[in-house]
Design a protein around this motif. Structure first.
Motif, PDB file in Angstrom:
ATOM      1  N   VAL A  13      47.402  14.358  -1.886  1.00  0.00           N
ATOM      2  CA  VAL A  13      46.395  14.202  -0.848  1.00  0.00           C
ATOM      3  C   VAL A  13      45.407  15.353  -0.969  1.00  0.00           C
ATOM      4  N   LEU A  14      44.139  15.014  -1.157  1.00  0.00           N
ATOM      5  CA  LEU A  14      43.097  16.009  -1.375  1.00  0.00           C
ATOM      6  C   LEU A  14      42.551  16.474  -0.031  1.00  0.00           C
ATOM      7  N   ALA A  15      42.898  17.709   0.349  1.00  0.00           N
ATOM      8  CA  ALA A  15      42.556  18.217   1.679  1.00  0.00           C
ATOM      9  C   ALA A  15      41.942  19.605   1.615  1.00  0.00           C
ATOM     10  N   ALA A  16      41.313  19.929   0.475  1.00  0.00           N
ATOM     11  CA  ALA A  16      40.838  21.308   0.274  1.00  0.00           C
ATOM     12  C   ALA A  16      39.336  21.480   0.459  1.00  0.00           C
ATOM     13  N   GLY A  17      38.639  20.431   0.846  1.00  0.00           N
ATOM     14  CA  GLY A  17      37.187  20.526   0.946  1.00  0.00           C
ATOM     15  C   GLY A  17      36.721  21.471   2.041  1.00  0.00           C
ATOM     16  N   LEU A  18      35.464  21.897   1.932  1.00  0.00           N
ATOM     17  CA  LEU A  18      34.902  22.844   2.890  1.00  0.00           C
ATOM     18  C   LEU A  18      34.409  22.182   4.173  1.00  0.00           C
ATOM     19  N   GLY A  19      34.160  20.887   4.136  1.00  0.00           N
ATOM     20  CA  GLY A  19      33.710  20.181   5.336  1.00  0.00           C
ATOM     21  C   GLY A  19      32.345  20.613   5.830  1.00  0.00           C
ATOM     22  N   LEU A  20      31.447  20.983   4.904  1.00  0.00           N
ATOM     23  CA  LEU A  20      30.141  21.508   5.315  1.00  0.00           C
ATOM     24  C   LEU A  20      29.313  20.485   6.076  1.00  0.00           C
ATOM     25  N   ARG A  21      29.366  19.223   5.669  1.00  0.00           N
ATOM     26  CA  ARG A  21      28.565  18.192   6.342  1.00  0.00           C
ATOM     27  C   ARG A  21      29.120  17.844   7.722  1.00  0.00           C
ATOM     28  N   MET A  22      30.351  18.271   7.975  1.00  0.00           N
ATOM     29  CA  MET A  22      30.968  17.974   9.265  1.00  0.00           C
ATOM     30  C   MET A  22      30.744  19.089  10.289  1.00  0.00           C
ATOM     31  N   ARG A  23      30.031  20.139   9.923  1.00  0.00           N
ATOM     32  CA  ARG A  23      29.742  21.194  10.898  1.00  0.00           C
ATOM     33  C   ARG A  23      28.887  20.659  12.046  1.00  0.00           C
ATOM     34  N   PRO A  24      29.051  21.140  13.263  1.00  0.00           N
ATOM     35  CA  PRO A  24      29.829  22.333  13.656  1.00  0.00           C
ATOM     36  C   PRO A  24      31.307  22.071  13.925  1.00  0.00           C
ATOM     37  N   LEU A  25      31.784  20.814  13.754  1.00  0.00           N
ATOM     38  CA  LEU A  25      33.172  20.508  14.090  1.00  0.00           C
ATOM     39  C   LEU A  25      34.157  21.270  13.207  1.00  0.00           C
ATOM     40  N   THR A  26      33.722  21.620  11.998  1.00  0.00           N
ATOM     41  CA  THR A  26      34.637  22.292  11.071  1.00  0.00           C
ATOM     42  C   THR A  26      34.482  23.813  11.050  1.00  0.00           C
ATOM     43  N   LEU A  27      33.730  24.357  11.985  1.00  0.00           N
ATOM     44  CA  LEU A  27      33.596  25.814  12.019  1.00  0.00           C
ATOM     45  C   LEU A  27      34.929  26.483  12.346  1.00  0.00           C
ATOM     46  N   HIS A  28      35.765  25.801  13.117  1.00  0.00           N
ATOM     47  CA  HIS A  28      37.036  26.392  13.535  1.00  0.00           C
ATOM     48  C   HIS A  28      38.241  25.549  13.152  1.00  0.00           C
ATOM     49  N   MET A  29      38.011  24.477  12.395  1.00  0.00           N
ATOM     50  CA  MET A  29      39.121  23.598  12.020  1.00  0.00           C
ATOM     51  C   MET A  29      38.791  22.910  10.696  1.00  0.00           C
ATOM     52  N   PRO A  30      39.736  22.801   9.765  1.00  0.00           N
ATOM     53  CA  PRO A  30      39.458  22.077   8.518  1.00  0.00           C
ATOM     54  C   PRO A  30      39.276  20.586   8.789  1.00  0.00           C
ATOM     55  N   LYS A  31      38.431  19.951   8.027  1.00  0.00           N
ATOM     56  CA  LYS A  31      38.110  18.544   8.272  1.00  0.00           C
ATOM     57  C   LYS A  31      39.335  17.627   8.313  1.00  0.00           C
ATOM     58  N   PRO A  32      40.334  17.799   7.441  1.00  0.00           N
ATOM     59  CA  PRO A  32      41.488  16.879   7.487  1.00  0.00           C
ATOM     60  C   PRO A  32      42.257  16.894   8.802  1.00  0.00           C
ATOM     61  N   LEU A  33      42.070  17.938   9.623  1.00  0.00           N
ATOM     62  CA  LEU A  33      42.776  17.999  10.904  1.00  0.00           C
ATOM     63  C   LEU A  33      41.954  17.461  12.066  1.00  0.00           C
ATOM     64  N   LEU A  34      40.709  17.039  11.797  1.00  0.00           N
ATOM     65  CA  LEU A  34      39.930  16.396  12.852  1.00  0.00           C
ATOM     66  C   LEU A  34      40.563  15.064  13.216  1.00  0.00           C
ATOM     67  N   SER A  35      40.581  14.763  14.506  1.00  0.00           N
ATOM     68  CA  SER A  35      41.255  13.567  14.991  1.00  0.00           C
ATOM     69  C   SER A  35      40.324  12.360  14.972  1.00  0.00           C
ATOM     70  N   VAL A  36      40.855  11.254  14.490  1.00  0.00           N
ATOM     71  CA  VAL A  36      40.172   9.958  14.540  1.00  0.00           C
ATOM     72  C   VAL A  36      41.212   8.918  14.956  1.00  0.00           C
ATOM     73  N   GLY A  37      40.874   8.097  15.916  1.00  0.00           N
ATOM     74  CA  GLY A  37      41.828   7.081  16.340  1.00  0.00           C
ATOM     75  C   GLY A  37      43.114   7.665  16.899  1.00  0.00           C
ATOM     76  N   GLY A  38      43.038   8.866  17.441  1.00  0.00           N
ATOM     77  CA  GLY A  38      44.181   9.429  18.133  1.00  0.00           C
ATOM     78  C   GLY A  38      45.052  10.374  17.340  1.00  0.00           C
ATOM     79  N   LYS A  39      44.739  10.586  16.048  1.00  0.00           N
ATOM     80  CA  LYS A  39      45.524  11.557  15.281  1.00  0.00           C
ATOM     81  C   LYS A  39      44.699  12.078  14.117  1.00  0.00           C
ATOM     82  N   PRO A  40      45.088  13.229  13.555  1.00  0.00           N
ATOM     83  CA  PRO A  40      44.309  13.830  12.471  1.00  0.00           C
ATOM     84  C   PRO A  40      44.201  12.904  11.261  1.00  0.00           C
ATOM     85  N   MET A  41      43.052  13.002  10.567  1.00  0.00           N
ATOM     86  CA  MET A  41      42.858  12.180   9.374  1.00  0.00           C
ATOM     87  C   MET A  41      43.952  12.403   8.347  1.00  0.00           C
TER      88      MET A  41
END
Length: 247
Positions: A13-41
């Motif tokens: 599972v590739l989870a090492a990206g910087l998540g730059l396009r997802m800022r500001p949501l990824t300023l304090h959390m890596p993108k793979p841990l952002l919740s969608v549909g009730g749980k982290p991606m």
């Protein structure tokens, strides 16, 4: 007709990206841990792999990797092997670093910034059923470009009636985009570069050998790369109402 085969029991599972396009949501959390549909991606991907019979998943991590490591401590299915990257290795380099943990047999690779709903049969098992190691070095799950939620690019591949893939030319629009899920042979990395590199290098080589194949996904698919795409995915998933749309 697809050839029946054993489902891969290991995955990356590739989870090492910087998540730059997802800022500001990824300023304090890596993108793979952002919740969608009730749980982290990341959990969506790992749950799908567990349902498909995968017993070991290697998860790479770079940006805020300690948060990913902490999040995964309690998971038992699949068994988690962390592959931390001090230097970002991109998709191809990240998998190459993890090869000692992935074994000699074909394995799944899943991006952690996509979500999919299964069609009539689970997508991972469909891939396994279509996998023919005598003909294939990589089998990519593809999504119709016009139906890809959260994707605004020009597509990636043309696919012939048998399933062989050809990368789109410059200036072209291709009917299919790579859906972030694949089965690959570890031999695909033979002679690959050291350090950071994209899996595209390996796919192009497989294409030239006639060993790059695709399978069109038959359910909804979401690329969750920006805050706007995240909101769109949430809104569409909510249309499922009370029923369990992830079953």
């Amino acid at each position: 007709m697809p050839k029946k085969t054993d489902t891969p029991n290991r995955a990356m599972v590739l989870a090492a990206g910087l998540g730059l396009r997802m800022r500001p949501l990824t300023l304090h959390m890596p993108k793979p841990l952002l919740s969608v549909g009730g749980k982290p991606m990341l959990d969506h991907a790992l749950d799908r792999l567990a349902e498909a019979g995968v017993d070991t998943a290697v998860v790479n991590a770079h940006y805020k990797g300690e948060m990913i490591a902490t999040h995964l401590k309690g998971r038992r299915k699949p068994k988690i092997v962390l592959s931390p990257e001090d230097t970002l290795l991109e998709t191809g380099g990240g998998v190459k670093k993890a090869l000692p943990h992935l074994g000699p047999e074909p394995f799944y690779v899943v991006n952690a910034d996509i979500l999919w709903l299964n069609g009539p049969s689970p997508a991972l098992r469909r891939l396994a059923a279509h996998w023919r190691p005598e003909e294939m070095d990589a089998l990519l799950l593809l999504m119709a470009t016009t139906r890809a939620v959260g994707y605004d690019g020009r597509g990636d591949y043309h696919m012939d009636p048998l399933g062989r893939l050809t990368r789109r030319g410059e200036g072209e629009i291709a009917p299919f985009v790579f859906a972030g899920v694949q089965i690959v042979k570890p031999e695909l990395w033979a002679g690959s570069p050291d350090g950071a590199f994209s899996t595209n290098i390996l796919w192009d080589r497989a294409q030239e050998a006639g060993r790059l194949w695709g399978l069109a996904h038959d359910g909804p698919w979401f690329h969750v790369g920006t805050p706007e795409a995240l909101q769109e995915a949430e809104e569409l998933l909510a249309l499922g109402g009370a029923r369990s749309i992830w079953s």
